[in-house]
Scaffold this motif. Sequence first.
Motif, PDB file in Angstrom:
ATOM      1  N   GLN A  40     -40.389  -4.060   5.068  1.00  0.00           N
ATOM      2  CA  GLN A  40     -38.970  -4.264   5.411  1.00  0.00           C
ATOM      3  C   GLN A  40     -38.669  -5.738   5.634  1.00  0.00           C
ATOM      4  O   GLN A  40     -37.653  -6.262   5.199  1.00  0.00           O
ATOM      5  CB  GLN A  40     -38.647  -3.537   6.715  1.00  0.00           C
ATOM      6  CG  GLN A  40     -38.181  -2.120   6.543  1.00  0.00           C
ATOM      7  CD  GLN A  40     -38.250  -1.415   7.886  1.00  0.00           C
ATOM      8  OE1 GLN A  40     -39.329  -1.306   8.484  1.00  0.00           O
ATOM      9  NE2 GLN A  40     -37.110  -0.959   8.373  1.00  0.00           N
ATOM     10  N   ALA A  43     -38.560  -7.518   2.387  1.00  0.00           N
ATOM     11  CA  ALA A  43     -37.313  -7.204   1.678  1.00  0.00           C
ATOM     12  C   ALA A  43     -36.153  -8.004   2.264  1.00  0.00           C
ATOM     13  O   ALA A  43     -35.309  -8.527   1.537  1.00  0.00           O
ATOM     14  CB  ALA A  43     -37.026  -5.705   1.760  1.00  0.00           C
ATOM     15  N   GLN A  44     -36.132  -8.148   3.588  1.00  0.00           N
ATOM     16  CA  GLN A  44     -35.049  -8.924   4.213  1.00  0.00           C
ATOM     17  C   GLN A  44     -35.138 -10.404   3.837  1.00  0.00           C
ATOM     18  O   GLN A  44     -34.124 -11.049   3.593  1.00  0.00           O
ATOM     19  CB  GLN A  44     -35.115  -8.773   5.735  1.00  0.00           C
ATOM     20  CG  GLN A  44     -34.582  -7.437   6.233  1.00  0.00           C
ATOM     21  CD  GLN A  44     -34.781  -7.298   7.728  1.00  0.00           C
ATOM     22  OE1 GLN A  44     -35.923  -7.335   8.224  1.00  0.00           O
ATOM     23  NE2 GLN A  44     -33.698  -7.163   8.465  1.00  0.00           N
ATOM     24  N   TRP A  45     -36.357 -10.937   3.804  1.00  0.00           N
ATOM     25  CA  TRP A  45     -36.510 -12.348   3.396  1.00  0.00           C
ATOM     26  C   TRP A  45     -36.027 -12.554   1.965  1.00  0.00           C
ATOM     27  O   TRP A  45     -35.609 -13.645   1.588  1.00  0.00           O
ATOM     28  CB  TRP A  45     -37.964 -12.807   3.527  1.00  0.00           C
ATOM     29  CG  TRP A  45     -38.372 -13.192   4.921  1.00  0.00           C
ATOM     30  CD1 TRP A  45     -39.230 -12.506   5.732  1.00  0.00           C
ATOM     31  CD2 TRP A  45     -37.953 -14.348   5.666  1.00  0.00           C
ATOM     32  NE1 TRP A  45     -39.364 -13.156   6.936  1.00  0.00           N
ATOM     33  CE2 TRP A  45     -38.599 -14.290   6.924  1.00  0.00           C
ATOM     34  CE3 TRP A  45     -37.101 -15.412   5.393  1.00  0.00           C
ATOM     35  CZ2 TRP A  45     -38.417 -15.260   7.911  1.00  0.00           C
ATOM     36  CZ3 TRP A  45     -36.914 -16.388   6.388  1.00  0.00           C
ATOM     37  CH2 TRP A  45     -37.559 -16.302   7.625  1.00  0.00           C
ATOM     38  N   ASN A  46     -36.106 -11.489   1.142  1.00  0.00           N
ATOM     39  CA  ASN A  46     -35.667 -11.603  -0.243  1.00  0.00           C
ATOM     40  C   ASN A  46     -34.196 -11.229  -0.418  1.00  0.00           C
ATOM     41  O   ASN A  46     -33.700 -11.204  -1.535  1.00  0.00           O
ATOM     42  CB  ASN A  46     -36.547 -10.712  -1.138  1.00  0.00           C
ATOM     43  CG  ASN A  46     -37.887 -11.380  -1.402  1.00  0.00           C
ATOM     44  OD1 ASN A  46     -37.961 -12.588  -1.651  1.00  0.00           O
ATOM     45  ND2 ASN A  46     -38.966 -10.609  -1.323  1.00  0.00           N
ATOM     46  N   SER A  47     -33.515 -10.931   0.690  1.00  0.00           N
ATOM     47  CA  SER A  47     -32.115 -10.507   0.600  1.00  0.00           C
ATOM     48  C   SER A  47     -31.180 -11.599   1.113  1.00  0.00           C
ATOM     49  O   SER A  47     -31.614 -12.690   1.456  1.00  0.00           O
ATOM     50  CB  SER A  47     -31.919  -9.233   1.433  1.00  0.00           C
ATOM     51  OG  SER A  47     -31.851  -9.586   2.811  1.00  0.00           O
ATOM     52  N   ASP A  48     -29.891 -11.262   1.167  1.00  0.00           N
ATOM     53  CA  ASP A  48     -28.917 -12.217   1.699  1.00  0.00           C
ATOM     54  C   ASP A  48     -28.891 -12.202   3.222  1.00  0.00           C
ATOM     55  O   ASP A  48     -28.340 -13.106   3.842  1.00  0.00           O
ATOM     56  CB  ASP A  48     -27.515 -11.899   1.175  1.00  0.00           C
ATOM     57  CG  ASP A  48     -27.363 -12.361  -0.261  1.00  0.00           C
ATOM     58  OD1 ASP A  48     -28.127 -13.265  -0.665  1.00  0.00           O
ATOM     59  OD2 ASP A  48     -26.512 -11.805  -0.979  1.00  0.00           O
ATOM     60  N   GLU A  49     -29.458 -11.160   3.821  1.00  0.00           N
ATOM     61  CA  GLU A  49     -29.496 -11.120   5.279  1.00  0.00           C
ATOM     62  C   GLU A  49     -30.927 -11.290   5.766  1.00  0.00           C
ATOM     63  O   GLU A  49     -31.710 -10.344   5.822  1.00  0.00           O
ATOM     64  CB  GLU A  49     -28.884  -9.804   5.794  1.00  0.00           C
ATOM     65  CG  GLU A  49     -28.462  -9.942   7.239  1.00  0.00           C
ATOM     66  CD  GLU A  49     -27.738  -8.704   7.760  1.00  0.00           C
ATOM     67  OE1 GLU A  49     -27.885  -8.417   8.953  1.00  0.00           O
ATOM     68  OE2 GLU A  49     -27.034  -8.039   6.961  1.00  0.00           O
ATOM     69  N   ASP A  58     -30.674 -20.244   6.371  1.00  0.00           N
ATOM     70  CA  ASP A  58     -30.143 -19.679   5.123  1.00  0.00           C
ATOM     71  C   ASP A  58     -30.130 -20.704   3.993  1.00  0.00           C
ATOM     72  O   ASP A  58     -30.576 -20.429   2.885  1.00  0.00           O
ATOM     73  CB  ASP A  58     -28.693 -19.194   5.341  1.00  0.00           C
ATOM     74  CG  ASP A  58     -28.657 -17.817   5.973  1.00  0.00           C
ATOM     75  OD1 ASP A  58     -29.692 -17.415   6.551  1.00  0.00           O
ATOM     76  OD2 ASP A  58     -27.604 -17.161   5.895  1.00  0.00           O
ATOM     77  N   LYS A  62     -32.304 -20.496   0.607  1.00  0.00           N
ATOM     78  CA  LYS A  62     -31.590 -20.337  -0.669  1.00  0.00           C
ATOM     79  C   LYS A  62     -31.921 -21.441  -1.648  1.00  0.00           C
ATOM     80  O   LYS A  62     -31.979 -21.225  -2.847  1.00  0.00           O
ATOM     81  CB  LYS A  62     -30.078 -20.277  -0.422  1.00  0.00           C
ATOM     82  CG  LYS A  62     -29.627 -18.839  -0.232  1.00  0.00           C
ATOM     83  CD  LYS A  62     -28.139 -18.697  -0.039  1.00  0.00           C
ATOM     84  CE  LYS A  62     -27.852 -17.359   0.635  1.00  0.00           C
ATOM     85  NZ  LYS A  62     -26.736 -17.440   1.586  1.00  0.00           N
ATOM     86  N   ARG A  65     -35.943 -20.478  -2.643  1.00  0.00           N
ATOM     87  CA  ARG A  65     -36.466 -19.140  -2.914  1.00  0.00           C
ATOM     88  C   ARG A  65     -36.388 -18.844  -4.411  1.00  0.00           C
ATOM     89  O   ARG A  65     -35.365 -19.107  -5.046  1.00  0.00           O
ATOM     90  CB  ARG A  65     -35.651 -18.096  -2.128  1.00  0.00           C
ATOM     91  CG  ARG A  65     -36.287 -16.729  -2.092  1.00  0.00           C
ATOM     92  CD  ARG A  65     -35.552 -15.806  -1.149  1.00  0.00           C
ATOM     93  NE  ARG A  65     -34.134 -15.660  -1.511  1.00  0.00           N
ATOM     94  CZ  ARG A  65     -33.219 -15.098  -0.719  1.00  0.00           C
ATOM     95  NH1 ARG A  65     -33.551 -14.642   0.464  1.00  0.00           N
ATOM     96  NH2 ARG A  65     -31.967 -15.015  -1.115  1.00  0.00           N
TER      97      ARG A  65
END
Length: 482
Positions: A40, A43-49, A58, A62, A65
């Motif tokens: 999880q 997945a969060q590190w790879n998401s916008d949040e 952020d 960005k 990444r």
Amino acid sequence: GMSVKKICCIGAGYVGGPTCSVIAYKCPELQVTVVDVNPQRIAQWNSDELPIFEPSLDEVVKSCRGRNLFFSTDVDQAILEAELIFISVNTPTKNYGLGKGRAADLKFVESCARRIAEIAKSSKIVVEKSTVPVKAAESITNILKANVKPGIKYQVLSNPEFLAEGTAIGDLLNPDRVLIGGEQTSEGQEAVSALGWVYQHWVPREKIITMNTWSSELSKLAANAFLAQRISSINAMSAICEVTGADVSEVAHAIGTDSRIGNKFLKASIGFGGSCFQKDVLNLVYLCECLNLPEVAAYWQKVVDINDYQRRRFSNQIIQRLFNTVTSKTIAILGFAFKKDTGDTRESSAIYICQHLLEEGAHINIYDPKVKKEQILKDLSSRPEIFDSPDRLNELVTICPDAYTAAADSHALVICTEWDEFANLDYKKIYSHMLKPAFVFDGRLILDHNSLLDLGFHVEVIGKRLTRDISRVVRTPAAGST
Ligand code: NAI
């Protein structure tokens, strides 16, 4: 020589994530992969949040990444490829067995070392980034060497992290110093240089301090012990101020102008929180006991004791001021994170204050700009014995969308975290919607106390007596009946 092209960081937490993001940002030719067993989180590190809130994080993530910064659950692949591996996993206080409640639990660090030994097909520099007891590097070295394959060499370095949550990116970009400890052998020194070279991409050479491994490990515990000690020292003074009429902010200012003391980290409060201070001081205490230095252990233990005392003292003050009972009263809690500009609640003083009030049967309305509802409820249920039925928690605790909602129809407002926005609220509006007499307890010394008094609030602050005349407070609501 050891040339570093790929870096792996095991542990994508508050330290591993920001640290490696800054390394990737400042070293575009290096490939940095941050791995974690928690899918999880990855997945969060790879998401916008992102999984953690940290100013400017952020933007840094960005910008690199997918270019030279990767987050992955494939721990083995990242270990295989990297020449340099950070171990940045959690080292919590042990809650079982030998050293329970004090010793650092090194099981996660050890499992990383075993994984590396099992997987590696080439030589590695293994960097202890987690905060560990002195001599932990020796254990890591022993595990690696006991499982070594022919032709592979390991060097273990100590490189403790000094970032503070809430200012992590600034601290990483512009550190006071970077500390690297290594073996006093030519191989050891070569590894120290290789890691130093990574930091030299943005950190001035004179700020990169190298020393022997044990000094480096101890320096991290020492730094946190000294910082926590300053907080406990000023908090101990705050108790004296409250009974004498001295003002702790004035005292802090007076002693802070002494250049030997310095003015930072001298603010009285409801105590330090966060995942590190208490854990690391207790880690030091346990180390001292194991080294047969009981007087030294007792000295540092008091730093934690005063912190517990300060929290309890503040809760008791709230109860006393509310006419010795908070049962069924509503208390608004502003701030739940352990400090401003973070969503982290680990060891937050707010948890303890709320639990003390809940033990007394108070209703509490909580607002924090960054902490999620689920997190607050989880933290408060860490002591299930407070709640005699499962519904009781939801009955007593309301999580509010803003400070005004939290304060409406409450008897008291309690500042637990020093978020900037709390200093700029419309207190006139808040006052008009509170029950009277309306109390404010400023646990962080961030409000303008005189203007609150002018509005009609009864104001209580750490380290200073404002409403000394209790009879005046008590008489106000009953004035008509005399
Ligand atoms: P954290 O709990 O946020 O992150 C640790 C991560 O490591 C977790 O995501 C966990 O899933 C992962 N992990 C644990 N075992 C693993 C394994 N075997 N393989 C892969 N991943 C694994 O912890 P945080 O706050 O980042 O702290 C890490 C270390 O840094 C601790 O030793 C702490 O004392 C130290 N530190 C923390 C600071 C802070 O402000 N949080 C500041 C300076 C040092």
